[in-house]
Design an enzyme around this catalytic site. Structure first.
Site, PDB file in Angstrom:
ATOM      1  CG  HIS A 169      -1.865   1.115   1.356  1.00  0.00           C
ATOM      2  ND1 HIS A 169      -3.207   0.938   1.658  1.00  0.00           N
ATOM      3  CD2 HIS A 169      -1.694   2.448   1.226  1.00  0.00           C
ATOM      4  CE1 HIS A 169      -3.806   2.110   1.712  1.00  0.00           C
ATOM      5  NE2 HIS A 169      -2.908   3.049   1.451  1.00  0.00           N
ATOM      6  CD  GLU A 175      -6.291   6.875   6.339  1.00  0.00           C
ATOM      7  OE1 GLU A 175      -6.806   6.771   5.205  1.00  0.00           O
ATOM      8  OE2 GLU A 175      -5.187   7.403   6.521  1.00  0.00           O
ATOM      9  CG  ASN A 207       0.221   8.892   2.240  1.00  0.00           C
ATOM     10  OD1 ASN A 207      -0.528   8.178   2.895  1.00  0.00           O
ATOM     11  ND2 ASN A 207      -0.158   9.527   1.160  1.00  0.00           N
TER      12      ASN A 207
HETATM   13 ZN   LIG Z   1      -3.255   5.062   1.653  1.00  0.00          ZN
END
Ligand SMILES: [Zn+2]
Length: 453
Positions: free
Chosen positions: A87, A243, A341
């Site tokens: 991811h 999330e 990220n």
């Molecule tokens: Zn993500």
């Protein structure tokens, strides 16, 4: 008489890797142990594949019947198969440097990202995503999945096309997969959901349908349309789910229920699932029970969860936001740790190194024996696949024998502290050194130095 010690030149393609430490999950059940610790291994390689795996002998003769320089004596150095980074966001990576102030938290980061879109042309995305792939390659990753923001229903984003090109260019080095990260609301209309799925499917077998499922945009109708349109085009799915620390978030539970209702045949990866950490225990565990019965793989992203959950200016966060990784594994749910990220408004740190993600996870989730018991969470690329992703309780592999000789060798870490000092490493790809410096001490049967007097 003086003896000149020649500096051996490492053979880039060893035939034997001797006395290396492999994680317990990768070894056959009958593997010998000493004082509860798995014995060191001897791996042989030929033509880019592993050909034999057996316990190393305690005392090895100095010379074996092998060409000089082709046996490496690793003396207990730790090794893992090539990594999967399940991811990431290559389209967003390395954008933070050109941004000004970013509001804390997930929604603030999303706003900053939207403003940055003005810079996203082919050259810009190519440079940033390519840099991410190079870093991933150097650290030993063989398979990487990237989400790509998708804002308009009928406009293919620039980054989507760039990543499709990069997937071709990196073929044979990194298997790059791309996920259309679509706001859930764009699936509200069934015909539009169908068109989105068709466009994604036309990209190729490495493309998946995805979505951002959050309590602020929750719609069961839209999620159902997403799942059924993926099914119609034989697409796998990868979702950002719950999330957040809102205990009322129901994205994961609804996904598990709808998949069963639909009879979904593909694999569904659910990333984040932070809300489980905020829910009453019984409710969270009941959701995990349902997840275990569905074709779902969980992906935990410790770095971004730590940075974005329970975030407010001037206040120390109290909650960590990590999903229930131990309870998931207990239920046989395949679970991977990944980078998410890298150096963008969502996370200013990061280097596309799954070992960093696992290292953070080991601290936040208090994981016992990260190497022997949890390093499969950055290696089991098959947990992203349909056939093999069924349960984490299924034996890891029938062994390495026959598999491509992709291996990450840690030159400085030891089994007590790993992944600390896990940065220095040698990466083998199909048996050949792809990156890193081979320690001279490993070159057990290097050519003898010519004596001089
Ligand atoms: Zn993500």
């Amino acid at each position: 008489m003086t003896v000149t010690i020649a500096t051996p030149t490492p053979d880039p393609s060893p035939a034997t890797l001797d006395r290396l430490r492999l994680p317990r999950w990768l070894l056959p059940a009958h593997w010998p142990t000493h004082d509860g610790v798995a014995a060191l291994a001897r791996l042989t390689l030929a033509h880019g594949r592993f050909t034999d795996l057996r316990p190393a002998l305690p005392e090895e003769p100095d010379t074996l019947d092998e060409p000089a320089g082709t046996r490496w004596d690793l003396n207990g150095a730790m090794a893992l198969p090539g990594f999967v980074d399940a991811h990431t966001h290559l389209d967003k990576s390395f954008t933070l440097g050109r941004m000004k102030h970013v509001q804390p938290g997930l929604l603030g980061a999303i706003d900053a990202m939207l403003a940055d879109r003005a810079h996203w042309n082919v050259a810009d995305v190519r440079e940033r995503a390519g840099r991410g792939l190079r870093w991933a390659w150097e650290c030993g990753t063989t398979r990487l999945r990237s989400h790509v923001d998708w804002w308009e229903p009928d406009t293919v984003p620039v980054a989507w096309r760039v990543l499709a090109d990069l997937a071709v260019e990196w073929h044979g080095r990194i298997r790059l997969e791309q996920v259309a990260l679509v706001k859930l609301g764009l699936f509200e209309d069934a015909a539009q959901a169908h068109r989105l799925a068709r466009t994604v499917a036309a990209t190729g077998a490495h493309a998946l349908l995805g979505g951002f499922v959050h309590s602020t945009n929750w719609s069961e109708n839209a999620l159902r349309n997403l799942l059924t349109s993926a099914q119609a085009f034989d697409l796998d799915i990868d979702l950002h789910v719950d999330e957040e620390l809102n205990a009322a978030a129901t994205g994961l539970a609804a996904t598990a229920r709808l998949l069963r209702e639909i009879g979904f045949e593909g694999r569904v990866v659910c990333g984040h699932a932070c809300a489980l950490a905020a829910q009453p225990e019984a409710l969270a565990l009941a959701t995990l029970d349902a997840v275990a019965r569905a074709p779902i793989t969980l992906v935990s992203l410790p770095a971004t969860n730590l940075l974005l959950q329970d975030a407010a200016t001037g206040r120390t966060p109290r909650q960590r936001g990590l999903t229930l990784v131990k309870e998931a594994r207990e239920r046989g749910i395949p679970l991977l740790f990944a980078s998410d990220n890298v150096q963008d408004p969502f996370c200013r740190l990061g280097s596309f190194d799954p070992v960093e993600a696992l290292g953070l996870g080991a601290l936040v989730a208090q994981l016992d024996e990260p190497f022997d018991r949890w390093s499969d969470t950055i290696c089991r690329a098959d947990w992203l696949d349909r056939r093999n992703g069924r349960s984490a309780n299924v034996a890891a592999t029938a062994g390495l024998v026959g598999a491509p000789a992709d291996l990450v060798l840690f030159t400085q870490a030891d089994r007590h502290g790993w992944p600390s000092r896990g940065g220095p490493r040698v990466v083998l790809r199909e048996g050949v050194v792809a990156s890193g410096q081979v320690p001279s001490a490993w070159l057990a049967n290097a050519p003898a130095a010519a004596p001089s007097s």
